[in-house]
Design a protein around this motif. Structure first.
Motif, PDB file in Angstrom:
ATOM      1  N   VAL A   4       0.859  -1.180   0.000  1.00  0.00           N
ATOM      2  CA  VAL A   4       0.000   0.000   0.000  1.00  0.00           C
ATOM      3  C   VAL A   4       0.900   1.236   0.000  1.00  0.00           C
ATOM      4  O   VAL A   4       1.731   1.388   0.891  1.00  0.00           O
ATOM      5  CB  VAL A   4      -0.924   0.017   1.229  1.00  0.00           C
ATOM      6  N   GLN A   6       1.120   5.453  -0.237  1.00  0.00           N
ATOM      7  CA  GLN A   6       0.393   6.717  -0.085  1.00  0.00           C
ATOM      8  C   GLN A   6       1.229   7.867  -0.633  1.00  0.00           C
ATOM      9  O   GLN A   6       2.439   7.921  -0.455  1.00  0.00           O
ATOM     10  CB  GLN A   6       0.079   6.991   1.386  1.00  0.00           C
ATOM     11  N   CYS A  23      -4.024   6.829  -2.549  1.00  0.00           N
ATOM     12  CA  CYS A  23      -3.635   5.540  -2.009  1.00  0.00           C
ATOM     13  C   CYS A  23      -3.674   4.524  -3.150  1.00  0.00           C
ATOM     14  O   CYS A  23      -4.677   4.439  -3.866  1.00  0.00           O
ATOM     15  CB  CYS A  23      -4.594   5.114  -0.911  1.00  0.00           C
ATOM     16  N   TRP A  34      -9.739   4.605   4.583  1.00  0.00           N
ATOM     17  CA  TRP A  34      -8.974   5.777   5.002  1.00  0.00           C
ATOM     18  C   TRP A  34      -9.223   6.012   6.486  1.00  0.00           C
ATOM     19  O   TRP A  34     -10.381   6.075   6.929  1.00  0.00           O
ATOM     20  CB  TRP A  34      -9.381   7.030   4.231  1.00  0.00           C
ATOM     21  N   CYS A  91      -3.984   4.936   4.859  1.00  0.00           N
ATOM     22  CA  CYS A  91      -4.793   4.127   3.961  1.00  0.00           C
ATOM     23  C   CYS A  91      -4.524   2.662   4.290  1.00  0.00           C
ATOM     24  O   CYS A  91      -3.399   2.304   4.687  1.00  0.00           O
ATOM     25  CB  CYS A  91      -4.432   4.436   2.520  1.00  0.00           C
ATOM     26  N   GLY A 107      -0.677   1.636   4.666  1.00  0.00           N
ATOM     27  CA  GLY A 107       0.365   2.431   4.045  1.00  0.00           C
ATOM     28  C   GLY A 107       1.220   3.095   5.106  1.00  0.00           C
ATOM     29  O   GLY A 107       0.993   2.937   6.308  1.00  0.00           O
TER      30      GLY A 107
END
Lengths: 115, 115
Positions: A4, A6, A23, A34, A91, A107
């Protein structure tokens, strides 16, 4: 493996400005989330998505909008930033509902300061 | 109200020592309980996930226990290392928590391991 990701990692906004946090996940996950993390508080859910083209409100959605036009991307928008939105935003994604003990991957976070 | 409380708020131990972090929750019924490790400036990373029917789960030097009757969980860290310095977050997923299977986060315990 990226997992993940960001973008951006840091941002300073003036009150009233707008911005979009991106994201991206490369695990083909259906669910994306989120969260915001504030000092002395646990992470709180802002918005989430259960699949491409879907979005839903979480615990603290006011002042934010989201879009999931592509399965791998989940965008968080602030239309008119306020100092109360100063926070660290995370995220996350998962392959299925987290209520099924599915792993959720996070993330690295975006630190946003609104002055 | 569904809540997750963690103790202590912060903890300092010497390298090589063991420690135990506590989590009390009022979420009922619940689906699963998770422990995450969050390094400074990073996103949370999963350590363990336990369903309501499990009593213990290990991940290397990390062992989580769960007592569903008393609504308590603990995370035991054995032979601590400097890299264990982080925040440890207890997270509970309510059963039937909607399509997204909401996660309720504790505020975390900040662990510092000193040489």
């Amino acid at each position: 493996n990226a997992g993940v990701t960001q973008t951006p990692k840091f941002r300073v906004l003036k009150t009233g400005q707008s911005m979009t946090l991106l994201c991206a996940q490369d695990m083909n996950h259906e669910y994306m989330y989120w969260y915001r993390q504030d000092p002395g508080m646990g992470l709180r859910l802002i918005h989430y998505s259960v699949g491409e083209g879907t979005t839903a409100k979480g615990e603290v959605p006011d002042g934010y909008n989201v879009s999931r036009l592509k399965k791998q991307n989940f965008l968080l928008g602030l239309e008119s930033a306020a100092p109360s939105q100063t926070s660290v935003y995370f995220c996350a994604s998962s392959s299925d509902r987290v209520g099924l003990s599915t792993e959720a991957f996070f993330g690295q976070g975006t630190r946003l300061t609104v002055v | 109200k569904n809540q997750v409380e963690q103790s202590p708020q912060s903890l300092i131990i010497l390298e090589g020592k063991n420690c135990t972090l506590q989590c009390n929750y009022t979420v009922s019924p619940f689906s699963n309980l998770r422990w995450y490790k969050q390094d400074t400036g990073r996103g949370p990373v999963s350590l363990t996930i336990m369903t309501f029917s499990e009593n213990t789960k290990s991940n290397g030097r990390y062992t989580a226990t769960l007592d569903a009757d008393t609504k308590q969980s603990s995370l035991h860290i054995t032979a601590s290392q400097l890299s264990d310095s982080a925040s440890y977050i207890c997270v509970v997923s309510p059963r039937g928590g909607g399509s997204q299977g909401n996660l309720i986060f504790g505020k975390g315990t900040k662990l510092s391991v000193k040489p």
